[in-house]
Design an enzyme around this catalytic site. Structure first.
Site, PDB file in Angstrom:
ATOM      1  CB  CYS A  93      -0.984  -0.037   1.161  1.00 25.32           C
ATOM      2  SG  CYS A  93      -2.443   1.003   0.913  1.00 25.32           S
ATOM      3  CG  HIS A 194      -3.917  -3.550   3.937  1.00 27.34           C
ATOM      4  ND1 HIS A 194      -2.689  -2.989   4.199  1.00 27.34           N
ATOM      5  CD2 HIS A 194      -4.635  -2.586   3.286  1.00 27.34           C
ATOM      6  CE1 HIS A 194      -2.662  -1.741   3.753  1.00 27.34           C
ATOM      7  NE2 HIS A 194      -3.824  -1.472   3.193  1.00 27.34           N
TER       8      HIS A 194
END
Length: 238
Positions: A93, A194
């Site tokens: 990310c 995630h």
């Protein structure tokens, strides 16, 4: 006994708000299950980043944390030296975005120079990508080729000519809605999901270790993990 595999968790206080530090725990445990010793270092801003490790992990964070992290890493220089030496990097990310050439932050889309370790550039997307994502790992076949995770990002990441996508999107958004997810340059891997993503995708975790060790690892059989992956894949496809 051989020297422990050195895994470095980079700036958890800045790039650790989404539980991505769990990726470090996964790598350590998968090494230990194979009776391979592991040394885990957690390095924060202000500490010198060791340049002798085999694996470096970066996670998600907010805009201000991203800027602090990238500027501190540039000033430190240790991550670049490690990559030049042949270390593996796995970035998630915000960590993925700062690996690139540049990214933008804020309502004014301020341009921030990245680390240049991945040939990607990130701008603010029109819509935020939030939800389960399912992708197919480039060049892989079988059940292990499916990668699952949870994406939560406003970035729109485009790959340059020297970067290859990590995977192709089956469900979700990925890099920018172009069907790709993540990027790979040599031993540097960036991805959005995630989960922690390495807990949800043990074959990807082993791939990171194999890049770092430059050797193939014996497979680990876990019926519980296999069944959990089956359920997650089925759920996201519904």
């Amino acid at each position: 006994m051989s020297a422990p595999v050195h895994v470095v968790l980079v700036y958890q206080s800045l790039l650790g708000i989404y539980g991505d530090q769990g990726n470090a725990m996964v790598l350590r445990r998968r090494l230990e299950w194979r009776d391979i010793p592991c040394r885990l270092s957690i390095v924060e801003p202000g500490d010198p980043l060791p340049d002798d490790a085999q694996v470096y992990l970066l996670g998600g964070g907010e805009d201000g944390a991203q800027v602090t992290a990238v500027r501190t890493l540039v000033a430190d220089g240790g991550l670049h030296r490690a990559v030049d030496r042949g270390a593996a990097v796995f970035a998630v990310c915000a960590g993925y975005q700062i690996m690139g050439n540049r990214f933008t932050i804020g309502a004014d889309d301020e341009v921030v120079e990245g680390l240049g370790l991945l040939d990607v550039s990130t701008t603010r997307g029109a819509n935020r990508a939030v939800g389960e994502i399912l992708t197919r790992w480039e060049g892989r076949t079988g059940d292990d080729a499916l990668l699952t995770g949870f994406e939560n990002h406003g970035g729109h990441t485009q790959l340059g000519p020297s970067a290859k996508p990590l995977a192709r999107v089956e469900v979700g958004v990925g890099n920018c809605g172009d069907g790709t997810e993540g990027a790979v340059n040599g031993k540097v891997i960036g991805t959005y999901p995630h989960g922690p993503v390495l807990a949800r995708n043990p074959a990807l975790a082993d791939h990171v270790l194999e890049l770092a060790l430059e050797q193939e690892l014996a497979p680990l059989v876990s019926p519980e993990i296999t069944e959990l992956r089956r359920q997650r894949i089925a759920a996201v496809r519904r």
